[in-house]
Design a protein around this motif. Structure first.
Motif, PDB file in Angstrom:
ATOM      1  N   ILE A 191       0.968  -1.170  -0.154  1.00 28.38           N
ATOM      2  CA  ILE A 191       0.002  -0.029  -0.029  1.00 28.38           C
ATOM      3  C   ILE A 191       0.855   1.201  -0.002  1.00 28.38           C
ATOM      4  O   ILE A 191       2.027   1.227   0.511  1.00 28.38           O
ATOM      5  CB  ILE A 191      -1.090  -0.034   1.159  1.00 28.38           C
ATOM      6  CG1 ILE A 191      -0.312  -0.015   2.520  1.00 28.38           C
ATOM      7  CG2 ILE A 191      -2.240  -1.136   1.012  1.00 28.38           C
ATOM      8  CD1 ILE A 191      -1.342   0.384   3.760  1.00 28.38           C
ATOM      9  N   SER A 192       0.422   2.354  -0.674  1.00 25.14           N
ATOM     10  CA  SER A 192       1.117   3.622  -0.691  1.00 25.14           C
ATOM     11  C   SER A 192       0.134   4.620  -0.454  1.00 25.14           C
ATOM     12  O   SER A 192      -1.031   4.881  -1.131  1.00 25.14           O
ATOM     13  CB  SER A 192       1.823   3.611  -1.986  1.00 25.14           C
ATOM     14  OG  SER A 192       2.529   4.860  -2.214  1.00 25.14           O
ATOM     15  N   PHE A 193       0.682   5.545   0.396  1.00 21.32           N
ATOM     16  CA  PHE A 193       0.109   7.133   0.512  1.00 21.32           C
ATOM     17  C   PHE A 193       0.492   7.933  -0.158  1.00 21.32           C
ATOM     18  O   PHE A 193       1.614   7.986  -0.285  1.00 21.32           O
ATOM     19  CB  PHE A 193      -0.184   7.322   2.172  1.00 21.32           C
ATOM     20  CG  PHE A 193      -0.596   6.034   2.808  1.00 21.32           C
ATOM     21  CD1 PHE A 193      -2.225   6.302   3.118  1.00 21.32           C
ATOM     22  CD2 PHE A 193      -0.140   5.149   3.407  1.00 21.32           C
ATOM     23  CE1 PHE A 193      -2.957   5.310   3.737  1.00 21.32           C
ATOM     24  CE2 PHE A 193      -0.732   4.210   4.226  1.00 21.32           C
ATOM     25  CZ  PHE A 193      -2.263   4.172   4.706  1.00 21.32           C
ATOM     26  N   GLY A 194      -0.385   9.052  -0.609  1.00 20.06           N
ATOM     27  CA  GLY A 194       0.400  10.065  -1.501  1.00 20.06           C
ATOM     28  C   GLY A 194       0.995  10.902  -0.743  1.00 20.06           C
ATOM     29  O   GLY A 194       1.207  11.046   0.527  1.00 20.06           O
ATOM     30  N   GLY A 195       1.966  11.788  -1.258  1.00 27.11           N
ATOM     31  CA  GLY A 195       2.749  12.598  -0.959  1.00 27.11           C
ATOM     32  C   GLY A 195       3.968  12.072   0.120  1.00 27.11           C
ATOM     33  O   GLY A 195       4.567  10.973  -0.507  1.00 27.11           O
ATOM     34  N   ASP A 196       4.231  12.266   1.239  1.00 28.64           N
ATOM     35  CA  ASP A 196       5.212  11.857   1.973  1.00 28.64           C
ATOM     36  C   ASP A 196       4.703  11.036   3.115  1.00 28.64           C
ATOM     37  O   ASP A 196       5.140  10.959   4.245  1.00 28.64           O
ATOM     38  CB  ASP A 196       6.015  12.856   2.711  1.00 28.64           C
ATOM     39  CG  ASP A 196       6.960  13.944   1.585  1.00 28.64           C
ATOM     40  OD1 ASP A 196       7.220  13.186   0.603  1.00 28.64           O
ATOM     41  OD2 ASP A 196       7.066  14.894   1.911  1.00 28.64           O
ATOM     42  N   TYR A 197       3.524  10.650   2.879  1.00 30.40           N
ATOM     43  CA  TYR A 197       2.662   9.640   3.961  1.00 30.40           C
ATOM     44  C   TYR A 197       3.232   8.315   4.205  1.00 30.40           C
ATOM     45  O   TYR A 197       2.819   7.599   4.863  1.00 30.40           O
ATOM     46  CB  TYR A 197       1.266   9.775   3.811  1.00 30.40           C
ATOM     47  CG  TYR A 197       0.674  11.004   4.227  1.00 30.40           C
ATOM     48  CD1 TYR A 197       0.541  11.716   5.533  1.00 30.40           C
ATOM     49  CD2 TYR A 197       0.222  11.871   3.064  1.00 30.40           C
ATOM     50  CE1 TYR A 197       0.143  12.907   5.593  1.00 30.40           C
ATOM     51  CE2 TYR A 197       0.068  13.237   3.192  1.00 30.40           C
ATOM     52  CZ  TYR A 197      -0.432  13.853   4.418  1.00 30.40           C
ATOM     53  OH  TYR A 197      -0.745  15.074   4.891  1.00 30.40           O
ATOM     54  N   GLY A 198       4.047   7.846   3.260  1.00 29.69           N
ATOM     55  CA  GLY A 198       4.555   6.456   3.545  1.00 29.69           C
ATOM     56  C   GLY A 198       4.040   5.392   2.377  1.00 29.69           C
ATOM     57  O   GLY A 198       2.929   5.773   1.789  1.00 29.69           O
ATOM     58  N   SER A 199       4.677   4.175   2.470  1.00 29.83           N
ATOM     59  CA  SER A 199       4.183   2.970   2.105  1.00 29.83           C
ATOM     60  C   SER A 199       4.859   1.681   2.719  1.00 29.83           C
ATOM     61  O   SER A 199       5.812   1.886   3.599  1.00 29.83           O
ATOM     62  CB  SER A 199       4.606   2.905   0.446  1.00 29.83           C
ATOM     63  OG  SER A 199       6.007   3.080   0.411  1.00 29.83           O
ATOM     64  N   GLY A 200       4.359   0.705   2.265  1.00 30.81           N
ATOM     65  CA  GLY A 200       4.752  -0.671   2.973  1.00 30.81           C
ATOM     66  C   GLY A 200       4.120  -1.828   2.447  1.00 30.81           C
ATOM     67  O   GLY A 200       3.284  -1.732   1.575  1.00 30.81           O
ATOM     68  N   GLY A 201       4.837  -2.929   2.563  1.00 23.86           N
ATOM     69  CA  GLY A 201       4.262  -4.213   2.202  1.00 23.86           C
ATOM     70  C   GLY A 201       4.235  -5.211   3.483  1.00 23.86           C
ATOM     71  O   GLY A 201       4.809  -5.000   4.304  1.00 23.86           O
ATOM     72  N   ALA A 202       3.629  -6.278   2.930  1.00 24.30           N
ATOM     73  CA  ALA A 202       3.473  -7.200   3.812  1.00 24.30           C
ATOM     74  C   ALA A 202       3.078  -8.877   3.151  1.00 24.30           C
ATOM     75  O   ALA A 202       2.612  -8.564   1.862  1.00 24.30           O
ATOM     76  CB  ALA A 202       2.277  -7.017   4.948  1.00 24.30           C
ATOM     77  N   VAL A 203       3.440  -9.721   3.862  1.00 22.09           N
ATOM     78  CA  VAL A 203       3.345 -11.103   3.268  1.00 22.09           C
ATOM     79  C   VAL A 203       2.056 -11.723   4.152  1.00 22.09           C
ATOM     80  O   VAL A 203       2.521 -11.947   5.349  1.00 22.09           O
ATOM     81  CB  VAL A 203       4.392 -11.755   2.999  1.00 22.09           C
ATOM     82  CG1 VAL A 203       4.098 -13.277   2.390  1.00 22.09           C
ATOM     83  CG2 VAL A 203       5.313 -11.307   2.047  1.00 22.09           C
ATOM     84  N   GLY A 204       0.848 -12.110   3.613  1.00 17.91           N
ATOM     85  CA  GLY A 204      -0.238 -12.975   4.302  1.00 17.91           C
ATOM     86  C   GLY A 204      -0.363 -14.431   3.741  1.00 17.91           C
ATOM     87  O   GLY A 204      -0.136 -14.435   2.470  1.00 17.91           O
ATOM     88  N   LEU A 205      -1.043 -15.187   4.576  1.00 18.13           N
ATOM     89  CA  LEU A 205      -1.412 -16.325   4.150  1.00 18.13           C
ATOM     90  C   LEU A 205      -2.690 -16.401   4.513  1.00 18.13           C
ATOM     91  O   LEU A 205      -3.143 -16.507   5.551  1.00 18.13           O
ATOM     92  CB  LEU A 205      -0.357 -17.336   4.854  1.00 18.13           C
ATOM     93  CG  LEU A 205      -0.821 -18.876   4.591  1.00 18.13           C
ATOM     94  CD1 LEU A 205      -0.394 -19.318   2.936  1.00 18.13           C
ATOM     95  CD2 LEU A 205       0.091 -19.903   5.273  1.00 18.13           C
ATOM     96  N   ASP A 206      -3.645 -17.191   3.310  1.00 19.23           N
ATOM     97  CA  ASP A 206      -5.002 -17.374   3.617  1.00 19.23           C
ATOM     98  C   ASP A 206      -5.137 -19.093   3.254  1.00 19.23           C
ATOM     99  O   ASP A 206      -4.447 -19.628   2.445  1.00 19.23           O
ATOM    100  CB  ASP A 206      -5.640 -16.706   2.344  1.00 19.23           C
ATOM    101  CG  ASP A 206      -5.482 -15.208   2.352  1.00 19.23           C
ATOM    102  OD1 ASP A 206      -4.858 -14.625   3.440  1.00 19.23           O
ATOM    103  OD2 ASP A 206      -5.877 -14.643   1.303  1.00 19.23           O
ATOM    104  N   VAL A 207      -5.958 -19.505   4.034  1.00 21.05           N
ATOM    105  CA  VAL A 207      -6.217 -20.878   4.145  1.00 21.05           C
ATOM    106  C   VAL A 207      -7.873 -21.013   3.869  1.00 21.05           C
ATOM    107  O   VAL A 207      -8.713 -20.430   4.281  1.00 21.05           O
ATOM    108  CB  VAL A 207      -5.719 -21.699   5.121  1.00 21.05           C
ATOM    109  CG1 VAL A 207      -4.243 -21.660   5.191  1.00 21.05           C
ATOM    110  CG2 VAL A 207      -6.424 -21.304   6.594  1.00 21.05           C
TER     111      VAL A 207
END
Length: 260
Positions: free
Chosen positions: A121-137
């Motif tokens: 996910i990424s927020f506009g401007g300088d609000y940051g971004s980040g990633g994550a790895v999830g597992l669904d079953v």
């Protein structure tokens, strides 16, 4: 307009399940056997008959800035069904991208599947971004003739986005579906997200004429209504649906599947 879109463009509004057929049935897809877009709902019920490629688009509430776009491909093998998928939501104010890889197999009457999910996910401007790895079953079974039960859990590893303090959605659902010969299909889900109250989803699919089906559905939390139709042949399938949010308005969705 930018402020309004910024308020609406929250992660909670990005669709987790994909496909216009499911949208038209109130997103009650946890126990739909052979559902083409099961990679994004219950991976235990991925279709296992043909190689398939699909594309889906949903314009949330009529705003082009709030569009969900996704694609998938699945391939049945002797060792089970493998599938890959892509999902993109939002604009430069807020956007979310998902890459998914799934596997489904069955043993006697039990169907089981899992999906690895990389979210960014990424927020506009300088609000940051980040990633994550999830597992669904997910698991599913036909407990009586044409009566299916299914269950799924999203983000069983409780992943969070790196650096921005946001959690991946965590959701558990149980669902039922019943096919009345080839004339009608009924589906019902009970869904619990850890951040929200219990929600209910239900839908009906009826055969109108040969190869043409009509659908209606309803969800709670938030309250939405949906209707749609689908037409398919042996090598392709197209579905259209419109969802009506109690406050925000209409969201039209369209998908197209090709089978080999």
């Amino acid at each position: 307009m930018g402020i309004i879109l910024g308020l609406i463009s929250l992660p909670a509004f990005a669709q987790l399940s994909m496909g216009a057929r499911g949208l038209g049935m109130g997103q009650a897809t946890t126990a739909l056997p052979g559902y083409d877009w099961s990679l994004f709902s219950n991976p235990a019920l991925s279709a296992n008959e043909d190689i398939a490629i699909g594309f889906y688009g949903l314009r949330n509430y009529g705003f082009s800035e709030l569009t969900d776009m996704s694609a998938l491909a699945s391939m049945p093998t002797k060792l089970g069904v493998t599938s890959v998928g892509f999902h993109r939501y939002g604009d430069n104010i807020f956007n979310e991208t998902r890459l998914r890889v799934g596997y489904k197999n069955e043993w006697q009457m039990l169907h089981f599947g899992l999906a690895g999910n990389y979210n960014h996910i990424s927020f506009g401007g300088d609000y940051g971004s980040g990633g994550a790895v999830g597992l669904d079953v997910g698991v599913a079974a036909e407990i009586a003739n044409n009566l299916w039960i299914g269950a799924k859990t999203i983000n069983v590893n409780r992943a969070s986005y790196n650096g921005i303090g946001e959690d991946l959605p965590r959701e558990t659902a149980i669902g039922f579906s019943y096919a009345l010969n080839e004339s009608a299909l009924f589906a019902f889900d009970v869904v619990k997200d850890v951040s929200f109250p219990v929600a209910y989803r239900g839908g009906v699919e009826v055969k109108v004429i040969e190869n043409l089906k009509g659908r209606v559905g309803i969800t709670t939390g938030p309250l939405t209504y949906a209707l749609g139709f689908g037409y398919g042949r042996s090598q392709w399938d197209i579905n259209f649906a419109v969802q009506k949010h109690e406050v925000l308005g209409f969201s039209p969705g369209l998908d197209f599947m090709i089978y080999f």
